[in-house]
Design a protein around this motif. Structure first.
Motif, PDB file in Angstrom:
ATOM      1  N   THR A 365       0.857  -1.175   0.000  1.00  0.00           N
ATOM      2  CA  THR A 365       0.000   0.000   0.000  1.00  0.00           C
ATOM      3  C   THR A 365       0.896   1.229   0.000  1.00  0.00           C
ATOM      4  O   THR A 365       1.689   1.426   0.928  1.00  0.00           O
ATOM      5  N   LEU A 366       0.782   2.020  -1.067  1.00  0.00           N
ATOM      6  CA  LEU A 366       1.534   3.267  -1.179  1.00  0.00           C
ATOM      7  C   LEU A 366       0.620   4.414  -0.757  1.00  0.00           C
ATOM      8  O   LEU A 366      -0.418   4.652  -1.373  1.00  0.00           O
ATOM      9  N   GLY A 367       0.977   5.116   0.301  1.00  0.00           N
ATOM     10  CA  GLY A 367       0.206   6.266   0.738  1.00  0.00           C
ATOM     11  C   GLY A 367       0.576   7.496  -0.066  1.00  0.00           C
ATOM     12  O   GLY A 367       1.751   7.762  -0.299  1.00  0.00           O
ATOM     13  N   LEU A 368      -0.434   8.229  -0.511  1.00  0.00           N
ATOM     14  CA  LEU A 368      -0.215   9.453  -1.287  1.00  0.00           C
ATOM     15  C   LEU A 368      -0.832  10.610  -0.516  1.00  0.00           C
ATOM     16  O   LEU A 368      -2.037  10.638  -0.286  1.00  0.00           O
ATOM     17  N   VAL A 369      -0.003  11.559  -0.103  1.00  0.00           N
ATOM     18  CA  VAL A 369      -0.461  12.620   0.782  1.00  0.00           C
ATOM     19  C   VAL A 369      -0.051  13.983   0.249  1.00  0.00           C
ATOM     20  O   VAL A 369       0.947  14.114  -0.456  1.00  0.00           O
ATOM     21  N   GLY A 370      -0.860  14.991   0.571  1.00  0.00           N
ATOM     22  CA  GLY A 370      -0.589  16.359   0.135  1.00  0.00           C
ATOM     23  C   GLY A 370      -1.824  17.202   0.317  1.00  0.00           C
ATOM     24  O   GLY A 370      -2.925  16.693   0.573  1.00  0.00           O
ATOM     25  N   LEU A 532      -4.217  -7.348  -2.116  1.00  0.00           N
ATOM     26  CA  LEU A 532      -4.423  -6.236  -3.040  1.00  0.00           C
ATOM     27  C   LEU A 532      -3.208  -5.316  -3.052  1.00  0.00           C
ATOM     28  O   LEU A 532      -2.500  -5.167  -2.057  1.00  0.00           O
ATOM     29  N   THR A 533      -3.003  -4.684  -4.195  1.00  0.00           N
ATOM     30  CA  THR A 533      -2.031  -3.604  -4.304  1.00  0.00           C
ATOM     31  C   THR A 533      -2.816  -2.295  -4.276  1.00  0.00           C
ATOM     32  O   THR A 533      -3.776  -2.140  -5.024  1.00  0.00           O
ATOM     33  N   CYS A 534      -2.428  -1.374  -3.412  1.00  0.00           N
ATOM     34  CA  CYS A 534      -3.252  -0.186  -3.189  1.00  0.00           C
ATOM     35  C   CYS A 534      -2.454   1.108  -3.258  1.00  0.00           C
ATOM     36  O   CYS A 534      -1.273   1.140  -2.893  1.00  0.00           O
ATOM     37  N   ILE A 535      -3.125   2.159  -3.731  1.00  0.00           N
ATOM     38  CA  ILE A 535      -2.674   3.527  -3.510  1.00  0.00           C
ATOM     39  C   ILE A 535      -3.729   4.169  -2.624  1.00  0.00           C
ATOM     40  O   ILE A 535      -4.904   4.226  -2.981  1.00  0.00           O
ATOM     41  N   PHE A 536      -3.310   4.626  -1.446  1.00  0.00           N
ATOM     42  CA  PHE A 536      -4.242   5.210  -0.479  1.00  0.00           C
ATOM     43  C   PHE A 536      -3.982   6.704  -0.402  1.00  0.00           C
ATOM     44  O   PHE A 536      -2.922   7.141   0.036  1.00  0.00           O
ATOM     45  N   MET A 547      -2.226   3.105   7.260  1.00  0.00           N
ATOM     46  CA  MET A 547      -2.550   2.228   6.144  1.00  0.00           C
ATOM     47  C   MET A 547      -1.346   1.776   5.318  1.00  0.00           C
ATOM     48  O   MET A 547      -1.391   0.726   4.681  1.00  0.00           O
ATOM     49  N   SER A 548      -0.264   2.550   5.298  1.00  0.00           N
ATOM     50  CA  SER A 548       0.721   2.427   4.218  1.00  0.00           C
ATOM     51  C   SER A 548       2.015   1.725   4.618  1.00  0.00           C
ATOM     52  O   SER A 548       2.464   1.786   5.764  1.00  0.00           O
ATOM     53  N   ASP A 549       2.622   1.097   3.599  1.00  0.00           N
ATOM     54  CA  ASP A 549       3.978   0.561   3.727  1.00  0.00           C
ATOM     55  C   ASP A 549       4.999   1.643   3.365  1.00  0.00           C
ATOM     56  O   ASP A 549       6.017   1.792   4.032  1.00  0.00           O
ATOM     57  N   ARG A 550       4.698   2.378   2.291  1.00  0.00           N
ATOM     58  CA  ARG A 550       5.518   3.524   1.893  1.00  0.00           C
ATOM     59  C   ARG A 550       4.611   4.737   1.736  1.00  0.00           C
ATOM     60  O   ARG A 550       3.404   4.599   1.529  1.00  0.00           O
ATOM     61  N   ILE A 551       5.211   5.926   1.808  1.00  0.00           N
ATOM     62  CA  ILE A 551       4.450   7.168   1.673  1.00  0.00           C
ATOM     63  C   ILE A 551       5.103   8.047   0.619  1.00  0.00           C
ATOM     64  O   ILE A 551       6.324   8.201   0.589  1.00  0.00           O
ATOM     65  N   MET A 552       4.261   8.639  -0.255  1.00  0.00           N
ATOM     66  CA  MET A 552       4.721   9.599  -1.255  1.00  0.00           C
ATOM     67  C   MET A 552       4.024  10.928  -0.983  1.00  0.00           C
ATOM     68  O   MET A 552       2.807  10.982  -0.881  1.00  0.00           O
ATOM     69  N   VAL A 553       4.807  11.989  -0.854  1.00  0.00           N
ATOM     70  CA  VAL A 553       4.287  13.315  -0.549  1.00  0.00           C
ATOM     71  C   VAL A 553       4.306  14.162  -1.815  1.00  0.00           C
ATOM     72  O   VAL A 553       5.328  14.244  -2.501  1.00  0.00           O
ATOM     73  N   MET A 554       3.158  14.790  -2.143  1.00  0.00           N
ATOM     74  CA  MET A 554       3.046  15.636  -3.325  1.00  0.00           C
ATOM     75  C   MET A 554       2.777  17.085  -2.948  1.00  0.00           C
ATOM     76  O   MET A 554       2.115  17.369  -1.957  1.00  0.00           O
ATOM     77  N   ASN A 555       3.287  17.986  -3.783  1.00  0.00           N
ATOM     78  CA  ASN A 555       3.016  19.408  -3.635  1.00  0.00           C
ATOM     79  C   ASN A 555       3.103  20.066  -5.003  1.00  0.00           C
ATOM     80  O   ASN A 555       4.088  19.861  -5.731  1.00  0.00           O
ATOM     81  N   GLN A 556       2.057  20.788  -5.395  1.00  0.00           N
ATOM     82  CA  GLN A 556       2.015  21.527  -6.660  1.00  0.00           C
ATOM     83  C   GLN A 556       2.376  20.641  -7.861  1.00  0.00           C
ATOM     84  O   GLN A 556       3.143  21.034  -8.735  1.00  0.00           O
ATOM     85  N   GLY A 557       1.792  19.443  -7.863  1.00  0.00           N
ATOM     86  CA  GLY A 557       1.939  18.548  -9.010  1.00  0.00           C
ATOM     87  C   GLY A 557       3.228  17.772  -9.072  1.00  0.00           C
ATOM     88  O   GLY A 557       3.473  17.046 -10.046  1.00  0.00           O
TER      89      GLY A 557
END
Length: 603
Positions: A365-370, A532-536, A547-557
């Motif tokens: 599960t890849l966490g996507l935050v921003g 399941l493979t997830c993007i949360f 929820m996540s195994d790894r986390i990806m942080v986004m800002n302004q695209g």
């Protein structure tokens, strides 16, 4: 008595039901509010929080009725009090807005879309103050500067241009600040804030909480702050009142309620918030702390899973996960919005996603935050081919799915393996279809099951898997379910085609913290069982961390940083990530609460 501005006594509000006993929404509620005090009212949806606030504002609509023995006294002075329950509609004009003001939960619904921000703001000022249009405009600009929508150094010409903007041209955080400006425009004695930050980013939320507390303390305004989140209440309130099923469960000073809660319901609300710096496998729920504990757990019958996914497929997914195989690959992906200029030349284009590259491994599960507007949802929809990409490559398994030449038939097959759970469960289900029909619909469209009997068997298995009773739920319509139950239905529908990849796009942000805990436990358990493979996706790092195994942080695209969940939370490298972490409402580090002498969480 001189400091008291509001005295609510024996408040009881009923709503008649056809052919049934009256629904008691608020039952024997008592509390007092003093000048400059911030009272936090906390509880789940349906607890009576908002109905209580509407009664104070005189906004209970027919057929709702306030009982004759109920009393809501507003004290203009120590010698002069007004019984608000006895006021006629015409008399409320003198008090509503000028003496008692309210900030509503959903700012987009509270503004008229056909009028400018300036018109609606100055209308409130002119209604209660004897000023000219120009004076009202200047007062509106001053208010917008006070709530930090405009900078203090903003020139009048630019500020006047801002007043001409329409609600749809502002973000949710900006609209909420404008609503605060409107609420304080007449310097009310009492301010009611009904879930004013529920749908906002943690950074915007932090700014609004600081703003509200500062305004109340500086102007000696008494405020009732309503929320379902005790973490948010901790940031702003002086005293706390906990409600459940229309009744006051307990009330007192903030320190007392948070450190030594007496009722199991309050302990549950405290415990079910995901901890930020501690890794837990399962969140407690409110039901765990109540005597009438209900079974919110998933069925442990393994045969239900194998009705949905063949055992050999689960074994294959397990092997993929153990081998750290890349299931989704995104390379230099870009997404643009806007119009092309003359002869196709680029003009007024906005880059929502800018040159993003990352991989998702099978079974993780890849966490996507921003923050809102950073491109999270746009990225998710582009991966699923719901939005076209301007450039870049998206590969799923061994296929390049971003090719524009892909046929509709091929894309339809892709949909079976890639599904999404959207943020709003109220808008995600067709109100004309029963829950059983909604979950079976994808199987009919994709012709994955041979007959109605087999489809019903799988739908019933899915309903049981997400914690709903098939015999009760199958033939009911979406409006007969709560928000948390509807989100469970949406999850069941997403799993109906046996997908390998699932995107959860802010799927718990609009839910109560207790319901949120149930849905998060459900998603995590399903991800583990079904491989399941997830993007949360979420703007809340504490939820993503759970929820996540790894986390990806986004800002302004763009990607700010990506890495192991523990590393991102405990050792963030980028200032933007640190700011997100610092904005999350947290309890004091030494806060501890217990149940049956067992420590539930200890920061």
């Amino acid at each position: 008595m001189s400091d008291i501005v509001l005295d609510v006594s024996n408040l009881r509000i009923e709503f008649p039901l056809q052919g049934k006993p009256n629904k008691v929404a608020v039952d024997n509620v008592d509390f007092q509010l003093k000048k400059g005090e911030i009272l936090g009212i906390v509880g789940e949806s349906g607890s009576g929080k908002s109905v209580t606030s509407l009664a104070i504002m005189g906004l209970i609509q027919n057929p709702g009725k306030i009982a004759q023995e109920s009393s809501i006294k507003y004290y203009q002075s120590s010698q002069n009090n007004i019984e608000l329950t006895q006021l006629q509609s015409s008399e409320w004009t003198k008090y509503r807005g000028q003496e008692i003001a309210m900030i509503f939960q959903e700012p987009m619904s509270a503004f008229n879309p056909v009028y400018t921000i300036g018109y609606q703001l100055t209308e409130a000022i002119k209604l209660h103050q004897n000023v000219t249009q120009e004076e009202a405009n200047q007062e509106a600009i001053k208010l917008l500067k006070n709530v930090r929508v405009l900078k203090q150094t903003c020139p009048n010409k630019q500020a006047n241009t801002y007043l001409k903007r329409y609600p749809h041209e502002l973000s949710g955080g900006q609209l909420q600040r404008v609503m605060i400006a409107m609420a304080i425009s007449c310097q009310p004695t009492i301010l009611i804030a009904d879930e004013p930050t529920t749908a906002l980013d943690v950074t915007v939320q932090k700014g609004i909480l600081e703003l509200l507390r500062g305004l109340c303390k500086d102007n000696n305004i008494a405020m009732i702050f309503i929320s379902h989140d005790l973490g948010v209440i901790n940031e702003v309130a002086d005293n706390i009142l906990v409600m459940r099923n229309g009744k006051v469960i307990e009330q007192g000073e903030k320190k007392q309620i948070l450190r030594h809660p007496q009722d199991g319901y309050t302990k549950g609300l405290l415990a079910c918030r995901p901890p930020l710096h501690i890794k837990v496998d399962k969140l407690p729920t409110v039901a765990d702390f109540l005597e009438e504990k209900k079974d919110h757990e998933l069925s442990r019958k393994s045969d239900l899973i194998y009705q949905i996914i063949p055992s050999d497929e689960i074994k294959a997914r397990t092997q993929e996960a153990e081998g750290k195989r890349v299931l989704l690959s995104v390379e230099k992906l870009g997404v643009e919005f806007g119009k092309s200029g003359f002869l196709g030349l680029t003009a007024n284009k906005f880059k929502a996603v800018n040159n993003i590259s990352f991989e998702v491994y099978a079974g993780e599960t890849l966490g996507l935050v921003g923050e809102s507007g950073c491109g999270k949802s746009t990225l998710a929809r582009t991966i699923l081919r719901l939005i076209p990409a301007a450039n870049g490559i998206v590969s799923f398994d061994t296929y390049e799915i971003s090719k524009k030449s892909m046929s509709n038939k091929w894309l339809r097959n892709l949909r079976k393996n890639m599904q999404i759970v959207f943020q709003n469960p109220y808008n995600s289900l067709n109100p004309r279809l029963t829950v059983g029909q909604a979950i079976a619909e994808p199987m009919i469209i994709h012709n994955t099951q041979p007959n109605n009997s087999k489809r019903r068997e799988i739908v019933e298995a899915l309903l049981t898997l997400v914690g709903l009773e098939p015999q009760i739920s199958y033939d009911r319509y979406p409006h007969e379910f709560s928000g948390g139950q509807r989100q469970r239905v949406c999850i069941a529908r997403a799993l109906a085609l046996n997908p390998r990849f699932l995107i959860c796009d802010e799927s718990v942000s609009a839910l109560d913290v207790s319901v949120q805990a149930q849905v998060l436990n459900l998603l995590k358990d399903l991800q583990k069982k079904l491989k399941l493979t997830c993007i949360f996706i979420s703007h809340d790092l504490s939820v993503v961390r759970f929820m996540s195994d790894r986390i990806m942080v986004m800002n302004q695209g763009e990607i700010v940083e990506i890495g192991d969940a523990d590393e991102i939370i405990n050792n963030p490298k980028e200032e933007y990530t640190k700011n997100l972490l610092n904005s999350i409402p947290e309890f004091p580090e030494n806060l501890r609460w217990t149940s049956d002498e067992t420590v539930i969480r200890d920061h």
